[in-house]
Design a protein around this motif. Sequence first.
Motif, PDB file in Angstrom:
ATOM      1  N   ALA A  78       0.816  -1.216   0.000  1.00 56.76           N
ATOM      2  CA  ALA A  78       0.000   0.000   0.000  1.00 56.76           C
ATOM      3  C   ALA A  78       0.849   1.264   0.000  1.00 56.76           C
ATOM      4  O   ALA A  78       0.503   2.252  -0.670  1.00 56.76           O
ATOM      5  CB  ALA A  78      -0.940  -0.005   1.197  1.00 56.76           C
ATOM      6  N   ARG A  79       1.970   1.258   0.706  1.00 56.38           N
ATOM      7  CA  ARG A  79       2.776   2.481   0.772  1.00 56.38           C
ATOM      8  C   ARG A  79       3.450   2.802  -0.553  1.00 56.38           C
ATOM      9  O   ARG A  79       3.942   3.916  -0.751  1.00 56.38           O
ATOM     10  CB  ARG A  79       3.812   2.373   1.890  1.00 56.38           C
ATOM     11  N   GLY A 130       1.730   2.185  -3.460  1.00 53.50           N
ATOM     12  CA  GLY A 130       0.633   2.439  -4.382  1.00 53.50           C
ATOM     13  C   GLY A 130       0.407   1.350  -5.402  1.00 53.50           C
ATOM     14  O   GLY A 130      -0.281   1.558  -6.405  1.00 53.50           O
ATOM     15  N   GLY A 131       0.964   0.175  -5.182  1.00 54.96           N
ATOM     16  CA  GLY A 131       0.796  -0.946  -6.108  1.00 54.96           C
ATOM     17  C   GLY A 131       1.640  -2.124  -5.672  1.00 54.96           C
ATOM     18  O   GLY A 131       2.467  -2.010  -4.748  1.00 54.96           O
ATOM     19  N   ASP A 140      -7.080   1.534  -9.405  1.00 58.63           N
ATOM     20  CA  ASP A 140      -5.968   1.960  -8.555  1.00 58.63           C
ATOM     21  C   ASP A 140      -5.415   3.309  -8.999  1.00 58.63           C
ATOM     22  O   ASP A 140      -5.117   4.187  -8.179  1.00 58.63           O
ATOM     23  CB  ASP A 140      -4.850   0.916  -8.575  1.00 58.63           C
ATOM     24  N   LYS A 141      -5.255   3.487 -10.313  1.00 61.05           N
ATOM     25  CA  LYS A 141      -4.662   4.719 -10.830  1.00 61.05           C
ATOM     26  C   LYS A 141      -5.605   5.907 -10.660  1.00 61.05           C
ATOM     27  O   LYS A 141      -5.161   7.019 -10.328  1.00 61.05           O
ATOM     28  CB  LYS A 141      -4.286   4.527 -12.299  1.00 61.05           C
ATOM     29  N   ARG A 148      -5.620   7.043  -7.063  1.00 60.79           N
ATOM     30  CA  ARG A 148      -4.451   7.865  -6.757  1.00 60.79           C
ATOM     31  C   ARG A 148      -4.677   9.305  -7.228  1.00 60.79           C
ATOM     32  O   ARG A 148      -4.321  10.256  -6.518  1.00 60.79           O
ATOM     33  CB  ARG A 148      -3.212   7.260  -7.426  1.00 60.79           C
ATOM     34  N   PRO A 171      -6.769   6.017  -1.037  1.00 60.12           N
ATOM     35  CA  PRO A 171      -5.726   5.018  -0.746  1.00 60.12           C
ATOM     36  C   PRO A 171      -5.748   3.835  -1.710  1.00 60.12           C
ATOM     37  O   PRO A 171      -6.696   3.620  -2.460  1.00 60.12           O
ATOM     38  CB  PRO A 171      -6.065   4.559   0.689  1.00 60.12           C
ATOM     39  N   TYR A 172      -4.660   3.065  -1.640  1.00 61.63           N
ATOM     40  CA  TYR A 172      -4.543   1.786  -2.352  1.00 61.63           C
ATOM     41  C   TYR A 172      -5.020   0.679  -1.416  1.00 61.63           C
ATOM     42  O   TYR A 172      -4.750   0.734  -0.220  1.00 61.63           O
ATOM     43  CB  TYR A 172      -3.091   1.549  -2.756  1.00 61.63           C
ATOM     44  N   GLY A 193      -7.400   0.774  -4.896  1.00 60.87           N
ATOM     45  CA  GLY A 193      -8.376   1.773  -5.260  1.00 60.87           C
ATOM     46  C   GLY A 193      -9.816   1.307  -5.320  1.00 60.87           C
ATOM     47  O   GLY A 193     -10.734   2.086  -5.045  1.00 60.87           O
TER      48      GLY A 193
END
Length: 374
Positions: free
Chosen positions: A56-57, A59-60, A197-198, A201, A206-207, A209
């Motif tokens: 998660a930190r 983002g993917g 997810d994108k 962002r 958060p992730y 998404g």
Amino acid sequence: MSETVSDAAAAPDRSGVEREPLVLGIETSCDETGIGIVRGRTLLANAIASSMDEHARFGGVIPEIAARAHLESMTPTIERALADAGVTLDEVDAIAVTGGPGLAGALMVGVSAAKALAVSLDKPLYAVNHLVGHVGADLLHGDGLRPAVGTVGELELPTVALLVSGGHTSLLLVRDLVGDVELLGETIDDAAGEAFDKVARLLGLPYPGGPHIDRVAAEGDPQAIRFPRGLTLPKDMAKHRYDFSFSGLKTSVARWVEKRVAAGEDVPVADVAASFREAVVDVLLTKALAACADLGVPRLLLGGGVVANARLREVAAERSAAAGVELRVPPLSLCTDNGAMIASLGAQLVAAGHAPSSLSFGADSTLPVTDIQL
């Protein structure tokens, strides 16, 4: 380990009565270590260890982190599944494992563990296709296990299957689960889950998404912004009737948000999220139901983690009913990546008399869906 047809399909119990095979399944295609145990079509255990928080930190999903997490989680997750099922490794009739597609390093951890178990226990090993496993999840039943949406009872074939996850968006025609699966179409760029997810962002969510866009979109207007529906224009449908594209949609959302920010205006996050979600859902179901109509198959099965999206299930139920198509969605616990679906597919291969996989197979990150077993 013998490479002839396994005797597990007709293994007798102590009374001499034939019983369904007890199969342990291992799934490590991405960021979830899944261990499932089934007896035939009965789910006994579905243990999952997720490394999502570690990714998660960033983002993917980071492949190296995923592989290391699988290595650390493998033994305790197997032990938890065995305890949940109330069986021992010696009682298991066969081992099934995801051979692909997926992240290469992550797959290797599961494949190595499965081979070690098969050799040490002298059990037959079945390396299976992750995507076909999602269809196999619909076969399972057990106490408290109910479909998220759709008809209760046996899955009828042929069926069209729409599989939607962070890494895959695929449309399949399943004529025979263990012998005849055809790829009708797939994403040519971002998978639907990647697009979620994108966009999350972009909106400061958060992730992962998907759940966060679903939550925020509940307060928004899905008709507020008309975002594009990729590969749905007549010129695109001629060549890509069953294919998907979400990269352009993601870019359109980004440009819309950038213009609002540049103009000093607030971004209506709920409306953007709802409108984006509506565009994804519209494309997915338009193409899936077109396949049902074109092929004369009045059945649609949904699978993959994105199926947890409330709007997708809601619209799928409405539009399938209007089209006269039977809709099936496995229990949500079996829609995300899990070992139970791999064990289920393995059990079907055993029951059908398929020979086990050779120990010489390797993990295949790009395994085509037509290769049901390695």
